[in-house]
Structures are given as structure tokens and as C-alpha cells.
Design a protein around this motif. Structure first.
Motif, short mmCIF file in Angstrom:
data_model
loop_
_atom_site.label_atom_id
_atom_site.label_comp_id
_atom_site.label_asym_id
_atom_site.label_seq_id
_atom_site.Cartn_x
_atom_site.Cartn_y
_atom_site.Cartn_z
N ALA A 10 86.52 -8.53 -63.10
CA ALA A 10 87.31 -8.14 -64.27
C ALA A 10 86.69 -8.67 -65.56
O ALA A 10 86.59 -7.94 -66.56
CB ALA A 10 88.74 -8.65 -64.11
N MET A 13 83.47 -6.76 -66.38
CA MET A 13 83.72 -5.41 -66.88
C MET A 13 84.24 -5.42 -68.31
O MET A 13 84.17 -4.42 -69.01
CB MET A 13 84.73 -4.68 -65.99
CG MET A 13 84.22 -4.33 -64.61
SD MET A 13 82.91 -3.09 -64.64
CE MET A 13 81.45 -4.10 -64.65
N SER A 14 84.75 -6.56 -68.78
CA SER A 14 85.32 -6.62 -70.13
C SER A 14 84.35 -7.14 -71.18
O SER A 14 84.66 -7.12 -72.37
CB SER A 14 86.59 -7.47 -70.12
OG SER A 14 86.28 -8.82 -69.86
N GLU A 47 90.09 1.07 -69.73
CA GLU A 47 89.32 0.30 -68.75
C GLU A 47 90.07 0.20 -67.41
O GLU A 47 89.46 -0.03 -66.38
CB GLU A 47 89.02 -1.10 -69.29
CG GLU A 47 87.92 -1.82 -68.58
CD GLU A 47 86.52 -1.55 -69.11
OE1 GLU A 47 85.56 -1.77 -68.37
OE2 GLU A 47 86.39 -1.12 -70.27
N ALA A 119 82.60 0.69 -65.70
CA ALA A 119 83.73 0.44 -64.81
C ALA A 119 83.99 1.64 -63.90
O ALA A 119 84.43 1.47 -62.76
CB ALA A 119 84.99 0.13 -65.62
N ILE A 140 90.98 -5.54 -64.14
CA ILE A 140 89.98 -5.16 -65.14
C ILE A 140 90.67 -4.80 -66.46
O ILE A 140 90.24 -5.24 -67.54
CB ILE A 140 89.11 -3.99 -64.62
CG1 ILE A 140 88.24 -4.46 -63.46
CG2 ILE A 140 88.26 -3.40 -65.75
CD1 ILE A 140 87.56 -3.33 -62.70
N THR A 144 90.33 -6.91 -69.96
CA THR A 144 89.81 -6.20 -71.13
C THR A 144 90.80 -6.28 -72.29
O THR A 144 90.39 -6.50 -73.43
CB THR A 144 89.50 -4.73 -70.77
OG1 THR A 144 88.54 -4.72 -69.73
CG2 THR A 144 88.97 -3.97 -71.97
#
Length: 188
Positions: A10, A13-14, A47, A119, A140, A144
Motif C-alpha cells: 500500500a 503504491m502511494s 487508487e 496499481a 492501497i 494513498t
């Protein structure tokens, strides 16, 4: 996938959304916490959805997504960053949303989509492992949302320090994020 691995996923991905949020916050004039939170929620929602789309596509589109995700993200961020740089050399236009402290929705959505393409590719990969896609996508999205909200607020502080160059620097950051995504994918 255990909780620790999910948390690292997570956060990973951010990170590009966080960098874009710093750039966006630097280009804004005194964003408030509610503005930063709205931007964070927009990025977080997008996201959250993209890994689910990737997961749903699964093996059917895995090659196409992996083959083009970095190029799509690169060109979207290059275009958005270039636009910010271009606007930074112009005169202040109070009608322009970004100049008055409220970025235009289309620019925010395009930036959020560009930073969430990876993502989607991760979602494709998650289709082949034992993981709850809902749990992963929500993790995720939450990471984000938090990272982007913080990024916008940090960017505002950085923007005050750099004055009129804030939008130019923000544009350069977006271009660098896009270039980093491209280089990482091409060198992998």
C-alpha cells in the motif's frame, strides 16, 4: 499475503501519488486541510479502483497492461508536468483554478490516473496470489488518501518557500515521477 506485506504494498503504491501531491500543493495558494483531504480522497478512490480493475482483467490483459503501463503513466505525467511548467512562465490568471488555490478537477483526475496505472498492473499480479483484492485495494486507497493529503499540505509549505517557482518545480517533479516510472519499468 500477510498484513506487513500488504502495508508495504500500500505504501509503495502511494509514493508516486505522494510526490505528485507535493507538486500540486506547491502550486496551490494556501490549501486548507479540507482541500487537501478532498484531493487525497480523489487520489485514494482512484487508487482503490485501479488494482480491482487490474485484478478483474487478470491474465486476459496482463501482457498489454505490463507492456504499456509505464508509457501511459510517463506521457500523462509528462503532459501534466509540461503544462504546469508552461503555465509557470505566464502571467497570473485569477480565472485559472490552480492559481486561485483550487486545482481543476480534470487535471487532478488525470494526475491521479497517471499515478495509479502501476496499481492496475499490481492488481493483475494479485489475481494470481492468495490475497483478498478488496482488502488490498482498500489498503492501497487508504494509504494513498493519507499520503496525498499530507503531500498537498507539505507542498504548500514548500510552495511558500519557493514563491513563483512553485508551479515550475511542481511540473518538474511530475515529469521526474513519470520518468522514474518509465526507467524503472524499462530497466526491470
Amino acid at each position: 499475503m500477510n498484513l506487513t506485506a500488504l502495508m508495504f504494498l500500500a505504501l509503495a503504491m502511494s509514493t508516486d501519488a505522494f510526490a505528485a501531491a507535493i507538486a500540486k500543493g506547491a502550486a496551490m495558494r494556501k490549501p486548507t486541510l479540507p482541500q487537501a483531504l478532498r484531493i487525497g480522497l480523489l487520489f485514494g478512490c482512484i487508487e482503490t479502483v485501479t488494482p480491482v480493475i487490474g485484478w478483474a482483467l487478470g491474465s486476459l490483459a496482463a501482457d498489454a497492461i505490463r507492456q504499456w503501463d509505464h508509457w501511459i503513466a510517463f506521457f500523462l505525467l509528462l503532459g501534466l508536468g509540461g503544462r504546469m511548467i508552461w503555465l509557470s512562465f505566464g502571467e497570473d490568471d485569477e480565472e485559472e483554478g490552480e492559481q486561485t488555490g483550487s486545482p481543476k478537477l480534470l487535471v487532478l483526475v488525470l494526475t491521479a490516473v497517471a499515478t495509479s496505472i502501476d496499481a492496475m498492473a499490481v492488481g493483475v499480479g494479485l489475481a494470481f496470489v492468495d490475497v483478498s483484492i478488496v482488502r488490498a485495494a482498500l489498503s492501497i486507497g487508504a494509504a494513498t488518501t493519507i499520503m496525498v493529503t499530507i503531500g498537498v499540505l507539505l507542498g504548500q509549505r514548500l510552495g511558500a518557500a519557493v514563491g513563483r517557482n512553485a508551479e515550475r518545480i511542481g511540473g518538474v517533479v511530475l515529469v521526474l515521477v513519470g520518468t522514474t516510472i518509465l526507467i524503472e519499468h524499462l530497466s526491470a
